[in-house]
Write an enzyme that holds these catalytic residues in place. Structure first.
Site, PDB file in Angstrom:
ATOM      1  N   ARG A 186       4.806 -18.583  -6.751  1.00 40.89           N
ATOM      2  CA  ARG A 186       5.000 -17.164  -7.459  1.00 40.89           C
ATOM      3  C   ARG A 186       3.879 -16.854  -8.243  1.00 40.89           C
ATOM      4  O   ARG A 186       3.249 -15.749  -8.378  1.00 40.89           O
ATOM      5  CB  ARG A 186       6.411 -16.833  -7.841  1.00 40.89           C
ATOM      6  CG  ARG A 186       6.494 -15.705  -8.323  1.00 40.89           C
ATOM      7  CD  ARG A 186       8.076 -15.326  -8.447  1.00 40.89           C
ATOM      8  NE  ARG A 186       8.914 -15.964  -8.720  1.00 40.89           N
ATOM      9  CZ  ARG A 186       9.127 -16.873 -10.116  1.00 40.89           C
ATOM     10  NH1 ARG A 186       8.109 -16.180 -11.253  1.00 40.89           N
ATOM     11  NH2 ARG A 186      10.023 -17.695 -10.015  1.00 40.89           N
ATOM     12  N   TYR A 203       2.286  10.157   1.666  1.00 41.48           N
ATOM     13  CA  TYR A 203       3.102   9.102   2.384  1.00 41.48           C
ATOM     14  C   TYR A 203       4.745   9.263   2.426  1.00 41.48           C
ATOM     15  O   TYR A 203       5.129   9.197   1.179  1.00 41.48           O
ATOM     16  CB  TYR A 203       2.620   7.716   2.440  1.00 41.48           C
ATOM     17  CG  TYR A 203       3.160   6.726   3.048  1.00 41.48           C
ATOM     18  CD1 TYR A 203       3.069   6.583   4.646  1.00 41.48           C
ATOM     19  CD2 TYR A 203       4.299   5.755   2.779  1.00 41.48           C
ATOM     20  CE1 TYR A 203       3.951   5.780   5.553  1.00 41.48           C
ATOM     21  CE2 TYR A 203       4.960   4.757   3.296  1.00 41.48           C
ATOM     22  CZ  TYR A 203       4.976   4.831   4.839  1.00 41.48           C
ATOM     23  OH  TYR A 203       5.297   4.134   5.417  1.00 41.48           O
ATOM     24  N   ASP A 236      -4.217   5.677  -3.695  1.00 36.03           N
ATOM     25  CA  ASP A 236      -3.891   4.950  -2.583  1.00 36.03           C
ATOM     26  C   ASP A 236      -4.939   4.997  -1.407  1.00 36.03           C
ATOM     27  O   ASP A 236      -5.154   6.060  -0.892  1.00 36.03           O
ATOM     28  CB  ASP A 236      -2.532   5.399  -1.938  1.00 36.03           C
ATOM     29  CG  ASP A 236      -1.902   4.805  -0.465  1.00 36.03           C
ATOM     30  OD1 ASP A 236      -2.697   4.224  -0.036  1.00 36.03           O
ATOM     31  OD2 ASP A 236      -0.518   4.932  -0.392  1.00 36.03           O
TER      32      ASP A 236
HETATM   33  C1  LIG Z   1       1.890   2.350   5.367  1.00 34.30           C
HETATM   34  C2  LIG Z   1       1.492   3.061   3.939  1.00 34.30           C
HETATM   35  C3  LIG Z   1       2.111   2.589   2.801  1.00 34.30           C
HETATM   36  C4  LIG Z   1       3.214   1.977   2.863  1.00 34.30           C
HETATM   37  O1  LIG Z   1       2.969   0.401   3.192  1.00 34.30           O
HETATM   38  P1  LIG Z   1       3.938  -0.524   3.999  1.00 34.30           P
HETATM   39  O2  LIG Z   1       2.695  -1.965   4.266  1.00 34.30           O
HETATM   40  O3  LIG Z   1       4.286  -0.124   5.056  1.00 34.30           O
HETATM   41  O4  LIG Z   1       4.898  -0.952   2.948  1.00 34.30           O
HETATM   42  C5  LIG Z   1       1.774   3.247   1.587  1.00 34.30           C
HETATM   43  N1  LIG Z   1       0.899   4.240   1.793  1.00 34.30           N
HETATM   44  C6  LIG Z   1       0.325   4.705   2.873  1.00 34.30           C
HETATM   45  C7  LIG Z   1      -0.765   5.768   2.914  1.00 34.30           C
HETATM   46  C8  LIG Z   1       0.764   4.224   4.125  1.00 34.30           C
HETATM   47  O5  LIG Z   1       0.014   4.769   5.249  1.00 34.30           O
END
Ligand SMILES: *Cc1c(COP(=O)(O)O)cnc(C)c1O
Length: 369
Positions: A51, A103, A175
Site C-alpha cells: 500500500r 462528468y 481532469d
Molecule cells: C470515466 C471518467 C471519470 C471516472 O473514472 P472511473 O475510472 O470510471 O472511476 C472521471 N472523469 C472523466 C472525464 C471520465 O470520463
C-alpha cells in the site's frame, strides 16, 4: 508539448523498459508481493508493504509524472478514487468552483460531499472569466475543470483559469481524461493537479479500471503521498502493468482516433437528420444532436459497429446516450438548461477503418429516416 528528454511517442513507448536491473527484463515485472523482507532493523531496500510502495506501481507513477510534467503521480483504483484523493486535500466548509458540463460521476461525488461533508460547490459555464471571478468566496479553495468538457466538447482556456486561480490563491485541478497527456499537459498551463480516469484512453482497451492524480508542488505532493497511503486507494500491481501496456501505443492509437473522429464529424455535418455536431478540434470524442428525440432508440438499435455502451477511449467505437447513461445523475432540468438535452448522443470513435464506421452510421440513418 512536454519537457521530457525525448519526444512523447518515445516516452510512451519506453515506459517500463530499463527499469528492472536484476534480470534486465524489457517488460517491467509485476511485483505481486505485498510484503518485503528486511535483513535487519532499519535495513530495507526501499519497500516494506505494497500500500505504501510497490515497484510496479512506482514505474507507472514515475511515467505519469514525467508525461504530465508533474512532480509526483498517484495511481488509484479508479478515476473516481483519483478525484476523491485530490479532494481529500479539502475540508468541511470549503467551497469549490467546477465547470457546469462535468462528468456525471464527478457531479454525483460533489453532491455527496455537499450532503455529507458540508462542502459547497458552484458551477461555472466554462467561458466567461468574469462569471468565474464573481463565484470566488472567502472559503473558496479550488477550481476544478474538465477540458474539453464532456459531453458538450467545449475547450476551456486553462491559462486564463490558472491566472485567476493564482491571483486568488486557489488550487487549479484539471481532469485530463479526454485529451490525455499526448494532446495536452495542463501543468504547463498552470494546473496544480491533473486527474485521469486511466480506464479510458491511457489503458485504451476497455479492460481495466484505474485512475491517476499528478501533482506539481512540494507541499501538495507530500500531503497526497501521506493521504494516498493512509486511505489505501491504490492501484493493484497487475492493473498498473495493464495500464502501462496500453500506454505504450497511446500515440498511434490517438492519431487514428483523431483521424477517424474528423472523418465522422465531416460525415455527420452533412447528414440531414443531425442538428449539430460538437467536436473540440482534437482527439477521438464527439457529440451530436439528432433532429428528434424519438429517433434515439431506433438509431441505437440499428447500429452494428458502434456499440451502445457507457465509456470512452477504448479501441472499439462506442456510442453513449448521456441523458440515461454517463450523465443520468444530473437532474433533467439542470442538464437541459446547459444544452445536455435528450437528443444528444456521444461517440467515442475507435480505431477501426473510418469507411466502415461511416457506413455503419449511414445504414442506421437510412433505417430511421
Ligand atoms: C470515466 C471518467 C471519470 C471516472 O473514472 P472511473 O475510472 O470510471 O472511476 C472521471 N472523469 C472523466 C472525464 C471520465 O470520463
Amino acid at each position: 508539448m512536454s519537457h521530457q528528454q525525448h519526444h512523447s511517442e518515445t516516452a510512451f513507448t519506453q515506459i517500463g523498459n530499463r527499469k528492472e536491473e536484476s534480470l534486465k527484463s524489457v517488460s517491467t515485472p509485476i511485483y505481486l508481493s505485498t510484503s518485503y523482507r528486511h535483513s535487519e532493523v532499519g535495513h530495507g531496500n526501499g519497500y516494506d508493504y505494497t500500500r505504501t510502495g510497490n515497484p510496479t506501481r512506482d514505474v507507472f507513477e514515475e511515467a505519469m509524472a514525467n508525461l504530465e510534467n508533474g512532480d509526483k503521480a498517484f495511481a488509484t483504483s479508479s478515476g473516481m478514487s483519483a478525484i476523491q484523493l485530490a479532494f481529500s486535500l479539502f475540508a468541511s466548509g470549503d467551497h469549490i468552483i467546477t465547470c457546469r458540463d462535468v462528468y456525471g460521476g464527478s457531479y454525483r461525488y460533489f453532491d455527496l460531499l455537499e450532503q455529507k461533508q458540508n462542502f459547497e460547490f458552484t458551477y461555472w459555464s466554462g467561458s466567461d472569466e468574469h462569471e468565474l471571478e464573481r463565484q470566488i468566496r472567502s472559503n473558496t479553495k479550488a477550481i476544478f475543470i474538465e477540458t474539453p468538457t464532456n459531453p458538450l466538447m467545449t475547450n476551456i482556456d486553462m491559462t486564463s483559469v490558472s491566472g485567476i486561480a493564482k491571483a486568488n490563491n486557489l488550487l487549479f485541478i484539471v481532469d485530463n481524461t479526454v485529451y490525455t497527456p499526448y494532446i495536452q499537459n495542463p501543468i504547463d498551463d498552470g494546473a496544480d493537479m491533473v486527474i485521469h480516469s486511466a480506464t479510458k484512453y491511457l489503458a485504451g482497451h476497455n479492460d481495466v479500471l484505474a485512475g491517476v492524480v499528478v501533482s506539481k508542488g512540494e507541499g501538495i505532493s507530500e500531503e497526497l503521498t501521506y493521504i494516498h497511503n493512509s486511505i489505501g486507494a491504490t492501484l493493484s500491481p497487475f492493473d498498473c502493468w495493464l495500464v502501462m501496456r496500453g500506454m505504450k501505443t497511446l500515440p498511434i492509437r490517438m492519431r487514428q482516433h483523431e483521424g477517424n473522429a474528423k472523418r465522422v464529424m465531416t460525415y455527420l455535418k452533412n447528414q440531414p437528420l443531425v442538428k449539430n455536431v460538437l467536436y473540440p478540434g482534437k482527439g477521438g470524442m464527439l457529440s451530436f444532436f439528432l433532429d428528434d428525440e424519438n429517433r434515439v432508440v431506433p438509431f441505437l438499435q440499428t447500429l452494428k459497429l458502434f456499440t451502445f455502451a457507457e465509456s470512452l477511449g477504448g479501441v472499439e467505437s462506442l456510442i453513449t446516450y448521456p441523458a440515461t447513461q454517463t450523465h443520468a445523475e444530473i437532474p433533467e432540468d439542470v442538464r437541459s438548461s446547459y444544452g445536455l438535452t435528450n437528443e444528444l448522443l456521444r461517440l467515442s470513435v475507435g480505431i477501426e477503418h473510418a469507411d466502415d464506421l461511416i457506413q455503419d452510421l449511414e445504414q442506421a440513418f437510412a433505417a430511421i429516416e
